[in-house]
Design a protein around this motif. Structure first.
Motif, PDB file in Angstrom:
ATOM      1  N   MET A   1       0.845  -1.195   0.000  1.00  0.00           N
ATOM      2  CA  MET A   1       0.000   0.000   0.000  1.00  0.00           C
ATOM      3  C   MET A   1       0.879   1.244   0.000  1.00  0.00           C
ATOM      4  O   MET A   1       1.739   1.398   0.860  1.00  0.00           O
ATOM      5  N   TYR A   2       0.674   2.120  -1.005  1.00  0.00           N
ATOM      6  CA  TYR A   2       1.452   3.345  -1.092  1.00  0.00           C
ATOM      7  C   TYR A   2       0.716   4.505  -0.416  1.00  0.00           C
ATOM      8  O   TYR A   2      -0.509   4.525  -0.328  1.00  0.00           O
ATOM      9  N   MET A   3       1.496   5.476   0.040  1.00  0.00           N
ATOM     10  CA  MET A   3       0.935   6.640   0.705  1.00  0.00           C
ATOM     11  C   MET A   3       0.238   7.548  -0.294  1.00  0.00           C
ATOM     12  O   MET A   3       0.794   7.890  -1.335  1.00  0.00           O
ATOM     13  N   ALA A   4      -0.976   7.969   0.024  1.00  0.00           N
ATOM     14  CA  ALA A   4      -1.712   8.921  -0.809  1.00  0.00           C
ATOM     15  C   ALA A   4      -1.427  10.344  -0.333  1.00  0.00           C
ATOM     16  O   ALA A   4      -1.077  10.574   0.831  1.00  0.00           O
ATOM     17  N   LYS A   5      -1.592  11.279  -1.237  1.00  0.00           N
ATOM     18  CA  LYS A   5      -1.356  12.683  -0.916  1.00  0.00           C
ATOM     19  C   LYS A   5      -2.216  13.140   0.262  1.00  0.00           C
ATOM     20  O   LYS A   5      -1.741  13.854   1.153  1.00  0.00           O
ATOM     21  N   GLU A   6      -3.467  12.724   0.289  1.00  0.00           N
ATOM     22  CA  GLU A   6      -4.378  13.147   1.349  1.00  0.00           C
ATOM     23  C   GLU A   6      -3.950  12.597   2.706  1.00  0.00           C
ATOM     24  O   GLU A   6      -4.152  13.256   3.742  1.00  0.00           O
ATOM     25  N   ASP A   7      -3.371  11.406   2.724  1.00  0.00           N
ATOM     26  CA  ASP A   7      -2.884  10.836   3.983  1.00  0.00           C
ATOM     27  C   ASP A   7      -1.746  11.687   4.548  1.00  0.00           C
ATOM     28  O   ASP A   7      -1.683  11.948   5.755  1.00  0.00           O
ATOM     29  N   LEU A   8      -0.848  12.101   3.665  1.00  0.00           N
ATOM     30  CA  LEU A   8       0.276  12.934   4.095  1.00  0.00           C
ATOM     31  C   LEU A   8      -0.219  14.286   4.598  1.00  0.00           C
ATOM     32  O   LEU A   8       0.286  14.810   5.603  1.00  0.00           O
ATOM     33  N   LYS A   9      -1.207  14.850   3.936  1.00  0.00           N
ATOM     34  CA  LYS A   9      -1.780  16.126   4.376  1.00  0.00           C
ATOM     35  C   LYS A   9      -2.308  16.030   5.800  1.00  0.00           C
ATOM     36  O   LYS A   9      -2.051  16.891   6.646  1.00  0.00           O
ATOM     37  N   LYS A  10      -3.072  14.991   6.071  1.00  0.00           N
ATOM     38  CA  LYS A  10      -3.660  14.809   7.400  1.00  0.00           C
ATOM     39  C   LYS A  10      -2.574  14.647   8.458  1.00  0.00           C
ATOM     40  O   LYS A  10      -2.664  15.184   9.564  1.00  0.00           O
ATOM     41  N   HIS A  11      -1.532  13.910   8.107  1.00  0.00           N
ATOM     42  CA  HIS A  11      -0.428  13.696   9.046  1.00  0.00           C
ATOM     43  C   HIS A  11       0.292  15.008   9.333  1.00  0.00           C
ATOM     44  O   HIS A  11       0.653  15.296  10.489  1.00  0.00           O
ATOM     45  N   MET A  12       0.510  15.810   8.306  1.00  0.00           N
ATOM     46  CA  MET A  12       1.157  17.115   8.477  1.00  0.00           C
ATOM     47  C   MET A  12       0.298  18.044   9.332  1.00  0.00           C
ATOM     48  O   MET A  12       0.810  18.763  10.203  1.00  0.00           O
ATOM     49  N   GLN A  13      -0.982  18.061   9.094  1.00  0.00           N
ATOM     50  CA  GLN A  13      -1.886  18.927   9.867  1.00  0.00           C
ATOM     51  C   GLN A  13      -1.834  18.576  11.351  1.00  0.00           C
ATOM     52  O   GLN A  13      -1.877  19.457  12.203  1.00  0.00           O
ATOM     53  N   PHE A  14      -1.722  17.295  11.641  1.00  0.00           N
ATOM     54  CA  PHE A  14      -1.616  16.861  13.037  1.00  0.00           C
ATOM     55  C   PHE A  14      -0.365  17.445  13.689  1.00  0.00           C
ATOM     56  O   PHE A  14      -0.408  17.965  14.808  1.00  0.00           O
ATOM     57  N   TYR A  15       0.764  17.386  12.985  1.00  0.00           N
ATOM     58  CA  TYR A  15       2.022  17.852  13.562  1.00  0.00           C
ATOM     59  C   TYR A  15       2.130  19.376  13.613  1.00  0.00           C
ATOM     60  O   TYR A  15       2.845  19.918  14.457  1.00  0.00           O
ATOM     61  N   MET A  16       1.447  20.055  12.720  1.00  0.00           N
ATOM     62  CA  MET A  16       1.574  21.517  12.664  1.00  0.00           C
ATOM     63  C   MET A  16       0.590  22.234  13.584  1.00  0.00           C
ATOM     64  O   MET A  16       0.641  23.451  13.710  1.00  0.00           O
ATOM     65  N   LYS A  17      -0.284  21.495  14.225  1.00  0.00           N
ATOM     66  CA  LYS A  17      -1.226  22.121  15.154  1.00  0.00           C
ATOM     67  C   LYS A  17      -0.495  22.506  16.435  1.00  0.00           C
ATOM     68  O   LYS A  17       0.049  21.667  17.135  1.00  0.00           O
ATOM     69  N   HIS A  18      -0.469  23.785  16.698  1.00  0.00           N
ATOM     70  CA  HIS A  18       0.127  24.280  17.935  1.00  0.00           C
ATOM     71  C   HIS A  18      -0.620  25.555  18.311  1.00  0.00           C
ATOM     72  O   HIS A  18      -0.764  26.454  17.490  1.00  0.00           O
ATOM     73  N   PRO A  19      -1.101  25.667  19.556  1.00  0.00           N
ATOM     74  CA  PRO A  19      -1.940  26.819  19.928  1.00  0.00           C
ATOM     75  C   PRO A  19      -1.263  28.165  19.735  1.00  0.00           C
ATOM     76  O   PRO A  19      -1.892  29.130  19.295  1.00  0.00           O
ATOM     77  N   PHE A  20       0.032  28.254  20.028  1.00  0.00           N
ATOM     78  CA  PHE A  20       0.725  29.527  19.865  1.00  0.00           C
ATOM     79  C   PHE A  20       0.875  29.892  18.394  1.00  0.00           C
ATOM     80  O   PHE A  20       0.693  31.042  17.999  1.00  0.00           O
ATOM     81  N   ALA A  21       1.209  28.893  17.581  1.00  0.00           N
ATOM     82  CA  ALA A  21       1.354  29.148  16.147  1.00  0.00           C
ATOM     83  C   ALA A  21       0.023  29.592  15.558  1.00  0.00           C
ATOM     84  O   ALA A  21      -0.037  30.522  14.748  1.00  0.00           O
ATOM     85  N   LYS A  22      -1.040  28.931  15.955  1.00  0.00           N
ATOM     86  CA  LYS A  22      -2.373  29.249  15.435  1.00  0.00           C
ATOM     87  C   LYS A  22      -2.800  30.653  15.817  1.00  0.00           C
ATOM     88  O   LYS A  22      -3.424  31.366  15.035  1.00  0.00           O
ATOM     89  N   GLU A  23      -2.445  31.081  17.033  1.00  0.00           N
ATOM     90  CA  GLU A  23      -2.922  32.370  17.534  1.00  0.00           C
ATOM     91  C   GLU A  23      -2.088  33.547  17.071  1.00  0.00           C
ATOM     92  O   GLU A  23      -2.606  34.623  16.803  1.00  0.00           O
ATOM     93  N   TYR A  24      -0.762  33.345  16.952  1.00  0.00           N
ATOM     94  CA  TYR A  24       0.116  34.495  16.781  1.00  0.00           C
ATOM     95  C   TYR A  24       0.745  34.666  15.401  1.00  0.00           C
ATOM     96  O   TYR A  24       1.231  35.748  15.082  1.00  0.00           O
ATOM     97  N   ILE A  25       0.801  33.631  14.597  1.00  0.00           N
ATOM     98  CA  ILE A  25       1.412  33.796  13.286  1.00  0.00           C
ATOM     99  C   ILE A  25       0.463  33.328  12.191  1.00  0.00           C
ATOM    100  O   ILE A  25      -0.394  32.484  12.420  1.00  0.00           O
TER     101      ILE A  25
END
Length: 219
Positions: A1-25
């Motif tokens: 099974m190969y990785m789909a683009k949408e799977d990578l997007k979801k994984h990235m969104q999980f790692y990029m979620k940070h309250p300070f980043a979301k609020e200030y930049i």
């Protein structure tokens, strides 16, 4: 099974979620073409699904850490915002290292660390070059922004030529953002070296966008 683009997007969104980043930049948008490049490269090497997901996320986190400073207008930021931006960039860098450390993949850690160091060094060198030729500047910028991806291709023992479309597509996106920023009165110092006087003046029209599109057409 190969990785789909949408799977990578979801994984990235999980790692990029940070309250300070979301609020200030301002959120950093990772365009589809970056996901397409990563998925294409890892599929070419038949990298297993879970490993590809981790590799792809690590590469994009490392690239985001480099890019985060490119899309911010420091003149409109107070001291706290500037410090937070630097810390968020360091935070994304630490995440890629954490992912690969958990995999005990020292070779890929070394690959991305080398790419970050070389790309940062090249950008610093470009601030000292006096560019007067638009095409020369664009090709130098394309090479600089491609360094981390070139390191990934080298680590995976893949030739870059089948992927040159992505190199200039990344450049096209960067140029269009810079043109838009300049037209709106923002400053993109990382895009415009201080010595880029003649080319900088031409940014008031679509010359750079047209030149990049011609690079893509001639591949």
């Amino acid at each position: 099974m190969y990785m789909a683009k949408e799977d990578l997007k979801k994984h990235m969104q999980f790692y990029m979620k940070h309250p300070f980043a979301k609020e200030y930049i301002k959120p950093i948008e990772i365009e589809d073409v970056y996901y397409e490049f990563i998925t294409a490269v890892l599929a070419k090497k038949n990298v297993p699904y879970q490993t590809a997901l981790q590799y792809g996320t690590a590469v994009l986190l490392a690239y985001t850490a480099l890019r985060i400073h490119d899309e911010l207008d420091y003149q409109k930021m107070d001291q706290n915002e500037k410090q937070l931006t630097i810390l968020i960039g360091a935070y994304y860098t630490s995440l890629y290292y954490e992912i690969l450390s958990q995999m005990k993949d020292t070779a890929f850690i070394r690959c991305l660390a080398k790419g970050i160091a070389k790309q940062s060094e090249t950008r610093m060198q470009h601030t000292q070059i006096h560019f007067t030729d638009v095409d020369a500047f664009l090709r130098k910028k394309a090479d600089a922004d491609w360094i981390i991806f070139q390191e990934v291709l080298d680590e995976l023992q893949l030739d870059e030529h089948p992927y040159l479309y992505f190199k200039y597509k990344f450049l096209e996106l960067s140029v269009k953002k810079a043109v838009k920023a300049k037209q709106s009165g923002a400053h993109a110092y990382s895009f415009y070296p201080n010595s880029l006087d003649d080319v900088y003046q031409e940014m008031t029209n679509q010359i750079l966008v047209d030149r990049v599109e011609s690079f893509l057409e001639n591949l």
